[in-house]
Scaffold this motif. Sequence first.
Motif, PDB file in Angstrom:
ATOM      1  N   CYS A 194       0.826  -1.227   0.000  1.00 57.97           N
ATOM      2  CA  CYS A 194       0.000   0.000   0.000  1.00 57.97           C
ATOM      3  C   CYS A 194       0.852   1.266   0.000  1.00 57.97           C
ATOM      4  O   CYS A 194       0.363   2.347  -0.318  1.00 57.97           O
ATOM      5  CB  CYS A 194      -0.935   0.011   1.215  1.00 57.97           C
ATOM      6  N   VAL A 195       2.148   1.154   0.351  1.00 49.50           N
ATOM      7  CA  VAL A 195       2.965   2.371   0.491  1.00 49.50           C
ATOM      8  C   VAL A 195       3.423   2.863  -0.879  1.00 49.50           C
ATOM      9  O   VAL A 195       4.020   2.107  -1.653  1.00 49.50           O
ATOM     10  CB  VAL A 195       4.194   2.102   1.397  1.00 49.50           C
ATOM     11  N   GLY A 196       3.136   4.147  -1.162  1.00 48.95           N
ATOM     12  CA  GLY A 196       3.509   4.705  -2.455  1.00 48.95           C
ATOM     13  C   GLY A 196       4.548   5.802  -2.336  1.00 48.95           C
ATOM     14  O   GLY A 196       5.175   6.185  -3.319  1.00 48.95           O
ATOM     15  N   ALA A 197       4.707   6.338  -1.136  1.00 49.78           N
ATOM     16  CA  ALA A 197       5.679   7.425  -0.967  1.00 49.78           C
ATOM     17  C   ALA A 197       6.042   7.554   0.511  1.00 49.78           C
ATOM     18  O   ALA A 197       5.340   7.033   1.389  1.00 49.78           O
ATOM     19  CB  ALA A 197       5.093   8.743  -1.473  1.00 49.78           C
ATOM     20  N   VAL A 198       7.147   8.257   0.745  1.00 48.02           N
ATOM     21  CA  VAL A 198       7.626   8.479   2.108  1.00 48.02           C
ATOM     22  C   VAL A 198       7.811   9.974   2.301  1.00 48.02           C
ATOM     23  O   VAL A 198       8.387  10.645   1.432  1.00 48.02           O
ATOM     24  CB  VAL A 198       8.987   7.767   2.322  1.00 48.02           C
ATOM     25  N   LEU A 199       7.278  10.488   3.393  1.00 50.03           N
ATOM     26  CA  LEU A 199       7.479  11.907   3.699  1.00 50.03           C
ATOM     27  C   LEU A 199       8.325  11.980   4.967  1.00 50.03           C
ATOM     28  O   LEU A 199       7.973  11.404   5.990  1.00 50.03           O
ATOM     29  CB  LEU A 199       6.139  12.610   3.887  1.00 50.03           C
ATOM     30  N   ASN A 200       9.448  12.655   4.841  1.00 51.08           N
ATOM     31  CA  ASN A 200      10.392  12.758   5.952  1.00 51.08           C
ATOM     32  C   ASN A 200      10.265  14.151   6.581  1.00 51.08           C
ATOM     33  O   ASN A 200      10.732  15.130   6.014  1.00 51.08           O
ATOM     34  CB  ASN A 200      11.797  12.590   5.374  1.00 51.08           C
ATOM     35  N   PRO A 201       9.572  14.233   7.726  1.00 51.16           N
ATOM     36  CA  PRO A 201       9.413  15.568   8.313  1.00 51.16           C
ATOM     37  C   PRO A 201      10.517  15.864   9.317  1.00 51.16           C
ATOM     38  O   PRO A 201      10.845  15.017  10.145  1.00 51.16           O
ATOM     39  CB  PRO A 201       8.070  15.450   9.048  1.00 51.16           C
ATOM     40  N   ASP A 202      11.106  17.002   9.245  1.00 54.17           N
ATOM     41  CA  ASP A 202      12.126  17.425  10.199  1.00 54.17           C
ATOM     42  C   ASP A 202      12.240  18.941  10.105  1.00 54.17           C
ATOM     43  O   ASP A 202      12.727  19.453   9.103  1.00 54.17           O
ATOM     44  CB  ASP A 202      13.494  16.810   9.828  1.00 54.17           C
ATOM     45  N   ASP A 203      11.782  19.649  11.125  1.00 54.26           N
ATOM     46  CA  ASP A 203      11.862  21.108  11.042  1.00 54.26           C
ATOM     47  C   ASP A 203      13.278  21.569  11.344  1.00 54.26           C
ATOM     48  O   ASP A 203      13.687  21.626  12.504  1.00 54.26           O
ATOM     49  CB  ASP A 203      10.881  21.743  12.031  1.00 54.26           C
ATOM     50  N   VAL A 204      14.010  21.889  10.280  1.00 51.49           N
ATOM     51  CA  VAL A 204      15.407  22.306  10.472  1.00 51.49           C
ATOM     52  C   VAL A 204      15.575  23.815  10.339  1.00 51.49           C
ATOM     53  O   VAL A 204      16.691  24.324  10.425  1.00 51.49           O
ATOM     54  CB  VAL A 204      16.343  21.592   9.462  1.00 51.49           C
ATOM     55  N   ALA A 205      14.459  24.533  10.100  1.00 45.23           N
ATOM     56  CA  ALA A 205      14.604  25.968   9.829  1.00 45.23           C
ATOM     57  C   ALA A 205      13.513  26.774  10.512  1.00 45.23           C
ATOM     58  O   ALA A 205      12.497  26.224  10.939  1.00 45.23           O
ATOM     59  CB  ALA A 205      14.555  26.211   8.322  1.00 45.23           C
ATOM     60  N   HIS A 206      13.729  28.064  10.606  1.00 47.54           N
ATOM     61  CA  HIS A 206      12.708  28.988  11.075  1.00 47.54           C
ATOM     62  C   HIS A 206      12.636  30.117  10.066  1.00 47.54           C
ATOM     63  O   HIS A 206      13.226  30.007   8.981  1.00 47.54           O
ATOM     64  CB  HIS A 206      13.016  29.475  12.503  1.00 47.54           C
ATOM     65  N   ASN A 207      11.902  31.189  10.418  1.00 48.71           N
ATOM     66  CA  ASN A 207      11.615  32.195   9.387  1.00 48.71           C
ATOM     67  C   ASN A 207      12.836  32.805   8.723  1.00 48.71           C
ATOM     68  O   ASN A 207      12.801  33.163   7.566  1.00 48.71           O
ATOM     69  CB  ASN A 207      10.780  33.330   9.991  1.00 48.71           C
ATOM     70  N   THR A 208      13.934  32.956   9.469  1.00 50.89           N
ATOM     71  CA  THR A 208      15.075  33.649   8.873  1.00 50.89           C
ATOM     72  C   THR A 208      16.164  32.715   8.376  1.00 50.89           C
ATOM     73  O   THR A 208      17.175  33.172   7.873  1.00 50.89           O
ATOM     74  CB  THR A 208      15.662  34.667   9.859  1.00 50.89           C
ATOM     75  N   GLY A 209      16.010  31.438   8.547  1.00 53.62           N
ATOM     76  CA  GLY A 209      17.047  30.540   8.030  1.00 53.62           C
ATOM     77  C   GLY A 209      17.100  29.248   8.814  1.00 53.62           C
ATOM     78  O   GLY A 209      16.179  28.908   9.559  1.00 53.62           O
ATOM     79  N   LEU A 210      18.209  28.523   8.637  1.00 53.46           N
ATOM     80  CA  LEU A 210      18.355  27.244   9.327  1.00 53.46           C
ATOM     81  C   LEU A 210      18.542  27.484  10.820  1.00 53.46           C
ATOM     82  O   LEU A 210      19.087  28.511  11.234  1.00 53.46           O
ATOM     83  CB  LEU A 210      19.577  26.502   8.785  1.00 53.46           C
ATOM     84  N   LEU A 211      18.092  26.511  11.619  1.00 55.25           N
ATOM     85  CA  LEU A 211      18.254  26.648  13.067  1.00 55.25           C
ATOM     86  C   LEU A 211      19.715  26.409  13.465  1.00 55.25           C
ATOM     87  O   LEU A 211      20.214  27.004  14.407  1.00 55.25           O
ATOM     88  CB  LEU A 211      17.345  25.646  13.795  1.00 55.25           C
ATOM     89  N   VAL A 212      20.383  25.505  12.744  1.00 54.51           N
ATOM     90  CA  VAL A 212      21.797  25.235  13.052  1.00 54.51           C
ATOM     91  C   VAL A 212      22.607  25.282  11.763  1.00 54.51           C
ATOM     92  O   VAL A 212      22.047  25.197  10.664  1.00 54.51           O
ATOM     93  CB  VAL A 212      21.990  23.859  13.738  1.00 54.51           C
ATOM     94  N   ASN A 213      23.904  25.381  11.925  1.00 53.33           N
ATOM     95  CA  ASN A 213      24.791  25.424  10.773  1.00 53.33           C
ATOM     96  C   ASN A 213      24.580  24.165   9.902  1.00 53.33           C
ATOM     97  O   ASN A 213      24.560  23.055  10.421  1.00 53.33           O
ATOM     98  CB  ASN A 213      26.232  25.459  11.305  1.00 53.33           C
ATOM     99  N   PRO A 214      24.451  24.348   8.555  1.00 49.22           N
ATOM    100  CA  PRO A 214      24.186  23.171   7.714  1.00 49.22           C
ATOM    101  C   PRO A 214      25.291  22.115   7.780  1.00 49.22           C
ATOM    102  O   PRO A 214      25.047  20.959   7.430  1.00 49.22           O
ATOM    103  CB  PRO A 214      24.057  23.754   6.306  1.00 49.22           C
ATOM    104  N   LYS A 215      26.465  22.499   8.260  1.00 57.60           N
ATOM    105  CA  LYS A 215      27.536  21.490   8.325  1.00 57.60           C
ATOM    106  C   LYS A 215      27.113  20.336   9.246  1.00 57.60           C
ATOM    107  O   LYS A 215      27.476  19.185   9.007  1.00 57.60           O
ATOM    108  CB  LYS A 215      28.866  22.099   8.781  1.00 57.60           C
TER     109      LYS A 215
END
Length: 589
Positions: A194-215
């Motif tokens: 039955c599985v057709g797709a996977v959604l990976n949720p992870d809030d890594v950002a806020h209004n002005t940019g990423l919460l932590v350095n992308p490194k």
Amino acid sequence: MSRKNEPNFERYLTALHCEEPDRVPLGDWHVDQLAKDAFLGKKVKTLQDQVDFWCAAGFDYVTASSGILEPVRAPEGMTTKGDAVRTQYGESRQREWAHEHEGVITNWEQFEKFHWPSVDDFDFSQWDVLDQILPSGMKAVLLLGKIYTTVWMYMGAETFFYSLENNQELVAALFEKVGRIQYETFLRVIEHPCVGAVLNPDDVAHNTGLLVNPKYLRKYVFPWYRKIGDVCREKGLGFVFHSDGDCTEIMDDLVACGFHGFHPVQPNAMDIVEAKRRWGDKLCLIGNINLDSTLTLGTPEDVRAEVYERIRTIGPGGGYMVASSNSITDYVPLANMKAMIEATFEFGRYPIQLEEGGVKGKIWTFRAKPKIVEEVVPDQLDVEGYVRVLLGGDPSPVIERVEKDMGAGLQVSEILKKALIPAMTIVGKKFQNGEIYIPEMMLAAKAMSGAISHFRDRLVTQSEQTLGTVIIGTVKGDLHDIGKNLVIMMLEGQGFRVQDLGVSVSSEAFVEAVKAHHPQIVAMSALLTTTMIEMENTIQALEKAGLRHEVKVVVGGAPVTEDFARKIGADGYAYDAPGAALKCKELVS
Ligand code: B12
């Protein structure tokens, strides 16, 4: 609704592959329980009810979760309950989520003792049922447990941010543990047809940019996404990434991880027209119907106009799905949810040829980020040197530097005013410009407050006054506090004394605190459109108590605007924490 939906998952996959299906699909991943109940006109209880809802609402899929989830499934002791909040459906709901300051795994001992789940502990029976009951044409989208979010929630936001810089081995071990559990869960779930797709949720950002350095994301998180992405591509499954906020800096990484789609393109954080221009041939854009304003405060006609405009500009060529800019929360009126769905069916048929302005309504567009206003004039003191030591996060080198300058005959108060505070302002400016992220800003604030405490006695004997007292809290019904805590750090860094009232603070509690602490400023934070009204209630309560003239009121938070601040009679607004500190300074000068 009279329209009959015929689900067709191929439509969803075609859009994900940035091609034109027969019509623009709907792309939401989460609809709150009360909104589902209201839409169907009955309580949605069973899996069959769920399928009925997603099908009747016009989706080509049903979503279901597996893996370690947040926040309600967080382990015992990790969650906190908020005050009940007003919903559009007449009921009051309590929300529950992780403590922000300290989590359950802050050291190695806790890590070792923690009862880590194994994939065999999870109940996968819903997938067996979905295999049986999905109508033809419909598939399931797996909402996979989070990786980045789970780790920070296990550690607590502040501990996590500090640990990224100072306790990297523990952070790495947590990512390894959580990433593996989620990956193995994913492998187990996709065994189901039955599985057709996977959604990976992870809030890594806020209004002005990423919460932590992308490194850090590149080191700890993206390798897991890539592993999942490789399997999805091999098996022909769709792969979608969800993160709120401004993800501009990592869009190319997302493509490299194998994601087909990006959700929800939050309109006050990212310009979807620009995103379409840059990544439209590689990533399907899903969402952007504004939850801050249109869906929550607008009329059904406004929603219709916004959907029309998105389909007109982003739909042609494929690679777009209509969805809210986060989820359908229980404070979205039913009529607005229905208007979004109906307009998608009405205008989304390919080929799309829609005239500009074809539907009239109030359309909310991308809001550019303001830059810091105050220019720092360098003094004879080495302000940049102070910036460097502050960013190190350790108060000792800051103290050493101050002592060295004192040796040259300067008073502590003078050094504070001419070097340390301007240095902290530069740190704020770097944050606003996206040169540094939340952890670095927190570390700088910690070093600053350590240095100030060290010299506190001397500052007092030199009759150095603080700029004044600020009482601050996140308003009733709202438990977001990462931003409020940053505002506090910047206020303290600029020389204010701060009384933190915490989260979900009622107007009565604000009034009591004003009576008790006699502050110069009352500062309020709100991150939800539905709780912004509490700011106005507090101002009115202050007026009623005869205290309004004694204090200045400053408001902020992601959905708050200058216009709103003016409307409710606040004295000041700022877009972010550095701006908040400068606004408060301006108000007391
Ligand atoms: C992290 C997060 C959460 C965490 C909160 C953890 C915590 N302890 O704070 C969790 C997962 C628990 C959560 C829950 C929910 N969330 Co949430 N969340 C976010 C997210 C991704 C980041 C917020 C954040 O921490 N940003 C980092 C800080 C640094 O930024 P900030 O908070 O904006 O603060 C800055 C400025 O706003 C300003 N500022 C803040 N306060 C003040 C005060 C003053 C006086 C001033 C001058 C300035 C100021 O300065 C700060 C620093 O620069 C945002 C997305 C976003 N774009 O903001 C969604 C977001 C805020 N969440 C949202 C939603 C819908 C929810 C939920 C309802 C989801 C759900 N369906 O259950 C729940 C509700 C919880 C509740 N009742 O409070 C929506 C709100 C939409 C709306 N307008 O109503 C957002 C905007 C996501 C979106 N795509 O729409 N969330």
